[in-house]
Design a protein around this motif. Structure first.
Motif, short mmCIF file in Angstrom:
data_model
loop_
_atom_site.label_atom_id
_atom_site.label_comp_id
_atom_site.label_asym_id
_atom_site.label_seq_id
_atom_site.Cartn_x
_atom_site.Cartn_y
_atom_site.Cartn_z
N ILE A 143 0.88 -1.18 0.00
CA ILE A 143 0.00 0.00 0.00
C ILE A 143 0.91 1.23 0.00
N ILE A 144 0.55 2.20 -0.81
CA ILE A 144 1.24 3.51 -0.69
C ILE A 144 0.22 4.55 -0.28
N GLY A 145 0.33 5.03 0.95
CA GLY A 145 -0.52 6.14 1.41
C GLY A 145 0.13 7.45 0.96
N VAL A 146 -0.70 8.44 0.75
CA VAL A 146 -0.17 9.77 0.37
C VAL A 146 -0.66 10.78 1.40
N HIS A 147 0.25 11.52 1.98
CA HIS A 147 -0.16 12.57 2.93
C HIS A 147 -0.46 13.83 2.12
N LEU A 148 -1.66 13.89 1.60
CA LEU A 148 -1.97 14.96 0.66
C LEU A 148 -2.08 16.32 1.33
N GLY A 150 -0.09 18.05 2.89
CA GLY A 150 0.55 18.29 4.18
C GLY A 150 -0.36 17.93 5.33
N ARG A 151 -1.53 17.39 5.02
CA ARG A 151 -2.33 16.74 6.05
C ARG A 151 -1.88 15.29 6.06
N THR A 152 -2.18 14.55 7.11
CA THR A 152 -1.67 13.19 7.13
C THR A 152 -2.80 12.20 6.90
N CYS A 153 -2.47 11.11 6.21
CA CYS A 153 -3.51 10.10 6.05
C CYS A 153 -3.58 9.26 7.33
N ASP A 154 -4.56 8.38 7.39
CA ASP A 154 -4.80 7.63 8.63
C ASP A 154 -3.74 6.53 8.76
N VAL A 155 -2.61 6.92 9.32
CA VAL A 155 -1.46 6.01 9.36
C VAL A 155 -1.74 4.76 10.20
N ASP A 156 -2.47 4.94 11.29
CA ASP A 156 -2.73 3.78 12.17
C ASP A 156 -3.62 2.76 11.47
N ALA A 157 -4.68 3.24 10.82
CA ALA A 157 -5.60 2.32 10.14
C ALA A 157 -4.88 1.62 8.99
N HIS A 166 -0.17 -8.81 5.80
CA HIS A 166 1.26 -8.99 5.54
C HIS A 166 1.70 -8.21 4.30
N LEU A 167 1.31 -6.96 4.25
CA LEU A 167 1.66 -6.11 3.11
C LEU A 167 2.71 -5.09 3.53
N LYS A 168 3.48 -4.64 2.56
CA LYS A 168 4.43 -3.56 2.82
C LYS A 168 3.66 -2.23 2.76
N LEU A 169 4.07 -1.30 3.60
CA LEU A 169 3.39 0.01 3.64
C LEU A 169 4.43 1.13 3.44
N LEU A 170 4.21 1.89 2.37
CA LEU A 170 5.07 3.05 2.10
C LEU A 170 4.21 4.30 2.12
N PHE A 171 4.85 5.44 2.33
CA PHE A 171 4.11 6.70 2.25
C PHE A 171 4.77 7.66 1.28
N ASP A 172 3.94 8.20 0.40
CA ASP A 172 4.36 9.32 -0.43
C ASP A 172 4.11 10.56 0.42
N ALA A 173 5.19 11.07 0.97
CA ALA A 173 5.09 12.22 1.87
C ALA A 173 5.62 13.47 1.15
N ALA A 174 5.43 13.50 -0.19
CA ALA A 174 5.96 14.60 -1.00
C ALA A 174 5.52 15.96 -0.46
N HIS A 175 4.29 16.02 0.11
CA HIS A 175 3.77 17.31 0.59
C HIS A 175 4.03 17.52 2.08
N ALA A 176 4.60 16.53 2.76
CA ALA A 176 4.44 16.50 4.22
C ALA A 176 5.72 16.65 5.03
N PHE A 177 6.77 17.20 4.44
CA PHE A 177 7.96 17.44 5.27
C PHE A 177 7.59 18.46 6.35
N GLY A 178 8.02 18.18 7.58
CA GLY A 178 7.73 19.13 8.67
C GLY A 178 6.35 18.92 9.30
N CYS A 179 5.62 17.88 8.88
CA CYS A 179 4.28 17.65 9.42
C CYS A 179 4.33 16.52 10.45
N SER A 180 3.25 16.42 11.22
CA SER A 180 3.19 15.33 12.20
C SER A 180 1.78 14.79 12.30
#
Ligand code: T4K
Length: 442
Positions: A143-148, A150-157, A166-180
Motif C-alpha cells: 500500500i502507498i498512502g499519500v499525505h496529501l 501536508g495533512r496526514t492520512c490515517d497512518v494507524d488504520a 502482511h503487506l508492505k506500507l510506504l508513504f508518499d510524503a511529498a507534501h508533508a515534510f515538517g508535518c506530524s
C-alpha cells in the motif's frame, strides 16, 4: 484596484487585477548570501556530487527533523519513490489513491507494478483505509498512502490493514515534510516515507527528494540502488540507477532549512488570512488543517460546491486566470483518468465516487513567501465577487467541457512565468477558446 461589479472582471473585459502572474508553487528562497557562500565553497572544493559534504549534512538535518535514523537524499521524489518501491520488493499490485499527483502511480507502473486505485475520504481528501482492505487480492504486495496537502492520512488504520494482510506500507510524503500525526513526525511511518524538495515545495532543493526510514538494512539497500549498486570502488552488488542529489541542490536545501520556521510561519499566516477573507462565502470550503497536528500549510485548497455557488470550479478558475492568478486544479482529472491508466482501467471511476466528485471541485490558490497579504486580499475579493454573482457570471461565461482560460495564458510554458510587460486583456473569442495546452491547468 478593487473590483465591484462583474464588468470589472478581466474575463469580461476588465483590466486584470495583477500585472504579473501570481503562481501556485512559487519557490521559497532562503538567504541568498548563505546560498552563494555555499555555492562558492563547493566551487572552491570542486566537490559537486556523489555524496559530498552538503548532501551528507542535508541528510542528517532531514533525518533529525523527521525524527528518523536514516535519510537518503535523491534527485527528486519520483525516483526516490521508484527506488523505495523496488527496495521494499513490491510486485504485482499496489494500492494507491487516484487523487494524487501522477508520480505516485507512475513510480509503480514504471517498474511493471499495477497501481490499484483507491477512493478517498471526502472530508480529509486522504486515502480510505476501509476501501484499501476491500481492494486486496492475492497479487497485492503493498500500500502507498499519500499525505496529501501536508495533512496526514490515517497512518494507524493503514498500518493495521498492512499488518493483517502482511503487506508492505510506504508513504508518499511529498507534501508533508515538517508535518506530524498525533505527535509523531511524518517520516516515521511504514517501511519508509518519501519527501519531495521540488522547486514548488515549501522547502526546495531546486529538484530533490529523500527517502527516510528507521530500517537500517532498507536504508543501506536504498543507498546502494541510488548509486548504481556500488558498495565501493569497482564493486557493484545489486542493480541500481542514478538517483543522487547534487551538492548544489543540497546547498539550496540547507539554506532553506535555516528559514524553515519562517516559511511555515508565512504559510500559516496566509492560510489564516484566506480563512478570514473567505469566511461566509457560501459554497466555498477552505480545507482546514487540524490544529492538533503540525503542518507546513503549503497548500490553500478550496472546494467549490457549484450547487450553491452557481458558478463551476472551472469557470472560477477561468475568472482567476484572466486576473493573472494561476489557480490550479490539482489533481484533476485523477490518475485513473490519465494514461496509461485510463486505457488500462476504463471502469476504474466506478469504484472512486468521492475522487470523481472531488476532482471537479478542488482549486488551489497561491501561497508561500512570494505572495503578499495585499495580494491575498485581492484574490479573495475576486473569488467573493465571482461567487456572490455566480449565477449571472456563469450565464455570461457559458458552460461546457472546455476550460475557458485565456489562450495567451496557455500558449507556451514560457508564458507561465511572470511577464515583463503587463499583458493586454484577451479578446472575447480567445477567452472562451479551448485551451491550447490543457496540461498546463491540471
Ligand atoms: N507525489 C506527490 C503527491 C507530488 O505532489 C509530487 C510532486 C510527487 C510525488 C513527485 O515529486 P517530484 O518528483 O516532483 O519531486 C508540480 C511539481 O512539479 C511537482 O513536484 C508537484 N508534485 C506538483 C504538485 O506540482 P506541475 O506540473 O503543477 O508544475 P508546474 O511546472 O506547472 O509548476 C507549478 C507552478 O509553480 C507554476 O504556476 C509555475 C510555478 N513555478 C514552478 C517552478 C518549477 C515557479 O514559479 N518556479 C519554478 O521554478 O507539478
Amino acid at each position: 484596484m478593487k473590483k465591484n461589479t462583474l464588468n470589472d472582471l478581466a474575463v469580461l473585459g476588465g483590466i486584470p487585477s495583477f500585472e504579473e502572474k501570481i503562481h501556485v508553487g512559487r519557490p521559497n528562497i532562503g538567504s541568498r548570501e548563505r546560498l552563494m557562500e555555499r555555492i562558492g565553497n563547493l566551487l572552491d572544493t570542486r566537490w559537486l556530487s556523489n555524496s559530498g559534504p552538503y548532501v551528507e549534512e542535508f541528510e542528517a538535518r532531514i533525518a533529525e527533523k523527521a525524527g528518523v535514523r536514516h535519510a537518503v537524499a535523491m534527485c527528486n521524489a519520483t525516483v526516490a519513490l521508484q527506488i523505495a518501491i523496488r527496495a521494499c520488493g513490491l510486485t504485482g499490485e499496489v494500492i494507491v489513491p487516484s487523487f494524487t499527483f501522477i508520480a505516485t502511480a507512475h513510480a509503480l507502473e514504471w517498474q511493471q507494478i499495477t497501481p490499484v486505485f483507491c477512493d478517498i475520504d471526502p472530508q480529509t481528501h486522504q486515502i480510505d483505509p476501509n476501501q484499501v482492505e476491500r481492494l486486496i487480492t492475492p497479487r497485492t504486495s503493498g500500500i502507498i498512502g499519500v499525505h496529501l496537502w501536508g495533512r496526514t492520512c490515517d497512518v494507524d488504520a493503514l498500518a493495521a490493514v498492512a499488518r493483517r494482510h502482511h503487506l508492505k506500507l510506504l508513504f508518499d510524503a511529498a507534501h508533508a515534510f515538517g508535518c506530524s500525526s498525533k505527535g509523531r513526525s511524518i517520516g516515521q511511518f511504514g517501511e519508509a516515507e518519501v519527501f519531495s524538495f521540488h522547486a514548488t515545495k515549501f522547502l526546495n532543493t531546486f529538484e530533490g527528494g529523500a527517502v527516510v526510514t528507521n530500517d537500517a538494512a532498507l536504508a543501506d539497500k536504498i543507498r546502494l540502488m541510488q548509486n548504481f549498486g556500488f558498495r565501493s570502488y569497482d564493486d557493484v552488488v545489486c542493480s541500481g540507477t542514478n538517483g543522487k542529489m547534487s551538492e548544489i541542490a543540497a546547498a539550496m536545501g540547507l539554506t532553506g532549512l535555516e528559514s524553515l520556521e519562517e516559511f511555515i510561519g508565512v504559510n500559516y499566516r496566509n492560510y489564516q488570512q484566506y480563512r478570514r477573507e473567505l469566511e461566509g462565502v457560501a459554497g466555498v470550503r477552505l480545507l482546514n488543517y487540524d490544529a492538533a497536528d503540525e503542518s507546513n500549510y503549503q497548500y490553500i485548497v478550496l472546494e467549490i460546491d457549484e450547487a450553491v455557488t452557481r458558478i463551476s470550479r472551472d469557470q472560477l478558475a477561468a475568472v482567476l486566470w484572466a486576473e493573472n492568478v494561476l489557480a490550479r486544479r490539482y489533481f484533476y482529472p485523477g490518475c485513473h483518468r490519465m494514461e496509461p491508466y485510463r486505457s488500462l482501467f476504463p471502469d476504474a471511476g466506478q469504484n472512486l465516487p468521492h475522487t470523481e466528485h472531488l476532482v471537479r471541485r478542488v482549486l488551489i490558490l497561491p501561497t508561500g513567501t512570494a505572495v503578499e497579504p495585499e495580494q491575498i486580499r485581492r484574490i479573495c475579493g475576486i473569488v467573493r465577487l465571482a461567487v456572490c454573482q455566480g449565477e449571472a457570471l456563469s450565464r455570461l461565461l457559458g458552460h461546457g467541457e472546455a476550460v475557458p482560460v485565456p489562450r495567451d495564458a496557455l500558449d507556451s510554458a514560457a508564458e507561465m512565468w511572470p511577464a515583463e510587460e503587463p499583458e493586454p486583456a484577451p479578446a472575447p473569442e480567445a477567452r472562451l477558446a479551448l485551451p491550447a495546452r490543457p496540461a498546463l491547468i491540471g
